[in-house]
Design an enzyme around this catalytic site. Sequence first.
Site, PDB file in Angstrom:
ATOM      1  N   GLY B  31       0.744  -1.320  -0.088  1.00 39.71           N
ATOM      2  CA  GLY B  31       0.005  -0.108   0.092  1.00 39.71           C
ATOM      3  C   GLY B  31       0.804   1.329  -0.072  1.00 39.71           C
ATOM      4  O   GLY B  31       0.215   2.469  -0.202  1.00 39.71           O
ATOM      5  N   CYS B 240     -27.020  -9.953 -16.777  1.00 42.81           N
ATOM      6  CA  CYS B 240     -26.525  -9.643 -18.071  1.00 42.81           C
ATOM      7  C   CYS B 240     -27.441 -10.051 -19.270  1.00 42.81           C
ATOM      8  O   CYS B 240     -28.027 -11.343 -19.179  1.00 42.81           O
ATOM      9  CB  CYS B 240     -25.154 -10.223 -18.277  1.00 42.81           C
ATOM     10  SG  CYS B 240     -24.455 -10.578 -19.945  1.00 42.81           S
ATOM     11  N   CYS B 243     -25.311 -13.221 -21.306  1.00 41.41           N
ATOM     12  CA  CYS B 243     -25.028 -14.484 -20.629  1.00 41.41           C
ATOM     13  C   CYS B 243     -25.745 -14.744 -19.407  1.00 41.41           C
ATOM     14  O   CYS B 243     -25.741 -15.859 -18.814  1.00 41.41           O
ATOM     15  CB  CYS B 243     -23.669 -14.548 -20.241  1.00 41.41           C
ATOM     16  SG  CYS B 243     -23.115 -13.520 -18.813  1.00 41.41           S
ATOM     17  N   CYS B 265     -22.268  -7.773 -19.626  1.00 42.59           N
ATOM     18  CA  CYS B 265     -21.030  -7.710 -18.626  1.00 42.59           C
ATOM     19  C   CYS B 265     -19.878  -7.100 -19.196  1.00 42.59           C
ATOM     20  O   CYS B 265     -19.750  -6.887 -20.457  1.00 42.59           O
ATOM     21  CB  CYS B 265     -20.603  -9.371 -18.631  1.00 42.59           C
ATOM     22  SG  CYS B 265     -21.500 -10.633 -17.727  1.00 42.59           S
ATOM     23  N   CYS B 271     -17.975 -13.254 -20.045  1.00 38.09           N
ATOM     24  CA  CYS B 271     -19.294 -13.348 -20.795  1.00 38.09           C
ATOM     25  C   CYS B 271     -19.155 -14.262 -21.876  1.00 38.09           C
ATOM     26  O   CYS B 271     -20.115 -15.259 -21.727  1.00 38.09           O
ATOM     27  CB  CYS B 271     -19.925 -11.817 -21.202  1.00 38.09           C
ATOM     28  SG  CYS B 271     -21.343 -11.969 -21.817  1.00 38.09           S
TER      29      CYS B 271
END
Lengths: 270, 292
Positions: B31, B240, B243, B265, B271
């Site tokens: 970080g 979606c 899909c 997606c 997808c």
Amino acid sequence: MGAAELSILAKQKQTEQPLLAVRGLTKRYGRRIGCAEVSFDLFAGEVLGIVGESGSGKSTLLSCLAGHLAPDAGTVVFDTADGPRDTVRMAEAERRRLARTDWAFVHQNPRDGLRMGVSAGGNVGERLMAVGARHYGQIRAQAVDWLGRVEIAADRMDDRPSAFSGGMQQRLQIARNLVTGPRLVFMDEPTGGLDVSVQARLLDLMRGLVREMGLSAIIVTHDLAVVRLLADRLMVMQGGQVVEQGLTDQVLDDPQHAYTQLLVSSVLQV
Amino acid sequence: MTDQAYNFAYLDEQTKRMIRRAILKGVAVPGYQVPFASREMPMPYGWGTGGVQVTAACLVPEDRLKVIDQGADDTTNAVSIRKFFQRTAGVAVTEATTAASIIQTRHRIPETPLHEGQILVYQVPIPEPLRFLEPRETETRKMHELEEYGLMHVKLYEDIARHGTIATSYAYPVKVEGRYVMDPSPIPKFDNPKLSDSPALQLFGAGREQRIYALPPYTQVVSLDFDDHPFDPSKAAHDCDLCGAAASYLDEVIIDDQGGRMFVCSDTDFCRGRREAGHVGALGVPLAEGGM
């Protein structure tokens, strides 16, 4: 000696520990003197005024006391929760923690002390969040409470400080500083740049808050009326040196040093 | 001919060494933003110059590279960076998340869970999460040093005060291993939970700002929030349309000027994988028939 007397003595001893003990504080800017050999004690609940003309070292002294500037010599011993500590020598992390819990700093220009891009509520809440508050509802409730205490209406809470008047900004800055219940407030010309009626209201407000919360304060100003109203004790500075100090009324009514006499007689009597 | 004029993966070896040192330091201090001497790259700032340098420093000839932009493998940024490395490093490329060893990404984390040994490289425009609250770089560094992160919550407070809820929807600030507050790059906050405890190594490169930071595998990453306004990894309330996936991040696509729209997606590989497996959404047709 009875036990009761002993406990009274012990209590006296406790209260005799000054909140802030300054010894030999010196700051130089190269060959010029910022402030030299300043020593004083400040006790809990006491308000100390520092007056003097421009360039007399008032603001340098205040910055050294608040840890914004590193002094060249001297000690500033603050009575922390874990006993007296020299804030000049302590680690920066610790000093900054002190600055957002036990201390507060009110700038002359509220723009220096506020976040202008953040709402009034956010400004007041920042110190709470800085010490770990993580409950939005409680932060907001405390912000409302403090805005009320400095006479800012709750419906202005989500406005940015840039939409406020100068007096409101200054009051907001005071609320933002006092929300975490500090014990010592540094004020640098808190009434500078405000017109007299707004000054009067602000002084009234500050006097109320100082008395009510039992705050200690160090107020730097060149306005003798401000110290007459707020300060218990007064320090007069000239050329970086403290030329006279004592009780406010005593110094103002019976000035001993030539410069103090000049300062007092310079005020226009209306 | 021109292909021979490049060093492997474009950068010279000394530059790669310098970047690898920065990456190692970043991995050692999760970080923390490590400064590095960012080079000029043959693309404009904002197009992933940081990500490209990190990828170049990590690539070896055996790698298989995947590049995604907003989840898609076939948008300009993804295509140009993929071609760049095909030409300058000659590495194999893929669109399959599971087959890739290095994935450079802009604004998304793949839906398919990553596995050990993979490296996910993020393109970062502004690495400093405190930037818009505190413009002084000296001050923000000090705040990181001393762990003074109250200001980050001021931003979230402002969100709630203004919008009634935490309206930050991307580049949502996180805290890494209880220490550094980090900008996860402009990924949707929907992806934030995937940052935490990931088996893959995650590297972040900011070219213009000259910073690299990292999340080693299995690092704990927590999204900041308030007790009474907890973090919510929201997405469009829809499935979606191609899909039928209910739990993937969706793009809203306007399909005509009558107000018609569909949700698909954002992760194209995910997808396609689902459609190949026989899933069909509300507006989709089975892939075998070759239609949308």
